[in-house]
Design an enzyme around this catalytic site. Sequence first.
Site, short mmCIF file in Angstrom:
data_model
loop_
_atom_site.label_atom_id
_atom_site.label_comp_id
_atom_site.label_asym_id
_atom_site.label_seq_id
_atom_site.Cartn_x
_atom_site.Cartn_y
_atom_site.Cartn_z
N ASP A 164 -20.02 53.71 101.51
CA ASP A 164 -21.24 53.43 100.75
C ASP A 164 -20.93 53.60 99.28
OD1 ASP A 164 -22.79 52.98 103.02
OD2 ASP A 164 -23.47 55.05 103.15
N ASP B 34 -25.91 47.82 104.86
CA ASP B 34 -27.17 48.56 105.04
C ASP B 34 -28.36 47.71 104.62
OD1 ASP B 34 -25.63 50.75 105.83
OD2 ASP B 34 -25.66 51.64 103.82
#
Length: 156
Positions: free
Chosen positions: A117, A136
């Site tokens: 991320d 995501d």
Amino acid sequence: MRLLALTALIIFVADQLSKYVVVFHMRLHERLTIDVLPPLLTFRMAWNEGINFGLFANSSGAMRWVLVALALAVSAGVLWWLRGQTQRPIVWVAGGFLIGGALGNVIDRVLYGAVADFLNMSCCGIHNPFSFNIADIAIFIGAVGLVLFTSDNKTT
């Protein structure tokens, strides 16, 4: 079904390419933070071993494979659910977003043991401590799209 497959491929490639460029080519995994348009957009490295916001992260090798299996099961479930149905193109695109994003995060878990991320956004005096990635975003958009646009009567 072709539209779903094409959308999933595009999302998967965009996710993996963005992770490669930002995390490895720009060396975010070493630098940890890169200001892009502070505070609105910052690249902030986070290896997520859990699900959204790090929930269920426990550094367990078993949890890694449970989350891989879960993402694959959800992807297969979406394919099973939509198979043979006549749906508007937006439904196939939504399914592709969800599946492409899920598979992008699966690859990270398999290769690195955690999801890479790096996107962090804050605004208006509110500091967001969490990072996320293109996969995501795609999973969220896909899930919302399936809820909003899937017809129950299998018609166009």
